[in-house]
Write a protein that holds these residues in place. Structure first.
Motif, PDB file in Angstrom:
ATOM      1  N   VAL A   9       0.846  -1.204   0.000  1.00 18.36           N
ATOM      2  CA  VAL A   9       0.000   0.000   0.000  1.00 18.36           C
ATOM      3  C   VAL A   9       0.877   1.248   0.000  1.00 18.36           C
ATOM      4  CG1 VAL A   9      -1.639   1.347   1.372  1.00 18.36           C
ATOM      5  CG2 VAL A   9      -1.987  -1.109   1.044  1.00 18.36           C
ATOM      6  N   ILE A  10       1.873   1.279   0.852  1.00 17.41           N
ATOM      7  CA  ILE A  10       2.770   2.441   0.924  1.00 17.41           C
ATOM      8  C   ILE A  10       3.497   2.635  -0.403  1.00 17.41           C
ATOM      9  CG2 ILE A  10       4.875   3.338   2.001  1.00 17.41           C
ATOM     10  CD1 ILE A  10       3.883   1.953   4.617  1.00 17.41           C
ATOM     11  N   ALA A  11       4.022   1.556  -0.965  1.00 20.98           N
ATOM     12  CA  ALA A  11       4.754   1.648  -2.232  1.00 20.98           C
ATOM     13  C   ALA A  11       3.853   2.148  -3.356  1.00 20.98           C
ATOM     14  CB  ALA A  11       5.352   0.298  -2.589  1.00 20.98           C
ATOM     15  N   ASN A  12       2.622   1.685  -3.407  1.00 15.42           N
ATOM     16  CA  ASN A  12       1.701   2.143  -4.452  1.00 15.42           C
ATOM     17  C   ASN A  12       1.313   3.602  -4.257  1.00 15.42           C
ATOM     18  OD1 ASN A  12       0.880   0.060  -6.529  1.00 15.42           O
ATOM     19  ND2 ASN A  12       0.840  -1.122  -4.646  1.00 15.42           N
ATOM     20  N   ARG A  13       1.241   4.042  -3.023  1.00 16.39           N
ATOM     21  CA  ARG A  13       0.966   5.467  -2.776  1.00 16.39           C
ATOM     22  C   ARG A  13       2.129   6.329  -3.244  1.00 16.39           C
ATOM     23  NH1 ARG A  13      -2.005   5.233   3.145  1.00 16.39           N
ATOM     24  NH2 ARG A  13      -3.918   4.256   2.366  1.00 16.39           N
ATOM     25  N   VAL A  14       3.348   5.831  -3.077  1.00 19.34           N
ATOM     26  CA  VAL A  14       4.523   6.558  -3.575  1.00 19.34           C
ATOM     27  C   VAL A  14       4.450   6.667  -5.095  1.00 19.34           C
ATOM     28  CG1 VAL A  14       7.032   6.464  -3.854  1.00 19.34           C
ATOM     29  CG2 VAL A  14       6.006   5.983  -1.623  1.00 19.34           C
ATOM     30  N   LEU A  15       4.152   5.553  -5.776  1.00 22.52           N
ATOM     31  CA  LEU A  15       4.033   5.586  -7.239  1.00 22.52           C
ATOM     32  C   LEU A  15       2.951   6.568  -7.685  1.00 22.52           C
ATOM     33  CD1 LEU A  15       4.347   1.867  -8.401  1.00 22.52           C
ATOM     34  CD2 LEU A  15       6.049   3.684  -8.543  1.00 22.52           C
ATOM     35  N   ALA A  16       1.803   6.541  -7.012  1.00 22.17           N
ATOM     36  CA  ALA A  16       0.722   7.455  -7.372  1.00 22.17           C
ATOM     37  C   ALA A  16       1.133   8.904  -7.136  1.00 22.17           C
ATOM     38  CB  ALA A  16      -0.531   7.127  -6.564  1.00 22.17           C
ATOM     39  N   TYR A  69       4.175   2.613 -16.545  1.00 28.27           N
ATOM     40  CA  TYR A  69       5.602   2.825 -16.301  1.00 28.27           C
ATOM     41  C   TYR A  69       6.175   1.985 -15.165  1.00 28.27           C
ATOM     42  CZ  TYR A  69       4.524   6.822 -19.185  1.00 28.27           C
ATOM     43  OH  TYR A  69       4.102   7.604 -20.203  1.00 28.27           O
ATOM     44  N   GLY A  70       5.336   1.425 -14.339  1.00 27.83           N
ATOM     45  CA  GLY A  70       5.850   0.649 -13.227  1.00 27.83           C
ATOM     46  C   GLY A  70       4.740   0.071 -12.371  1.00 27.83           C
ATOM     47  N   HIS A  71       5.084  -0.899 -11.585  1.00 26.90           N
ATOM     48  CA  HIS A  71       4.143  -1.500 -10.659  1.00 26.90           C
ATOM     49  C   HIS A  71       4.927  -2.058  -9.474  1.00 26.90           C
ATOM     50  CE1 HIS A  71       5.499  -5.106 -12.771  1.00 26.90           C
ATOM     51  NE2 HIS A  71       5.201  -5.750 -11.668  1.00 26.90           N
ATOM     52  N   ILE A  72       4.204  -2.425  -8.459  1.00 25.82           N
ATOM     53  CA  ILE A  72       4.803  -3.000  -7.261  1.00 25.82           C
ATOM     54  C   ILE A  72       4.183  -4.377  -7.046  1.00 25.82           C
ATOM     55  CG2 ILE A  72       5.104  -2.761  -4.764  1.00 25.82           C
ATOM     56  CD1 ILE A  72       6.529  -0.601  -6.295  1.00 25.82           C
TER      57      ILE A  72
END
Length: 44
Positions: A12-19, A27-30
């Motif tokens: 969740v934290i990593a996806n919030r960073v990407l967003a 361009y990317g995913h986690i």
């Protein structure tokens, strides 16, 4: 907190960073390996 809950929290934290950085699926995913089933992956 279980290992599964920690992995989900980190995803969740990593996806919030990407967003926040406007880096979306094009361009990317986690993803992460499931802590109890290493042949499975968790992805948002």
């Amino acid at each position: 907190m279980s290992a599964h809950e920690r992995v989900v929290r980190d995803l969740v934290i990593a996806n919030r960073v990407l967003a926040n950085e406007c880096v979306l699926d094009a361009y990317g995913h986690i993803s992460a390996r499931h802590p109890d089933h290493p042949g499975r992956y968790l992805i948002s």
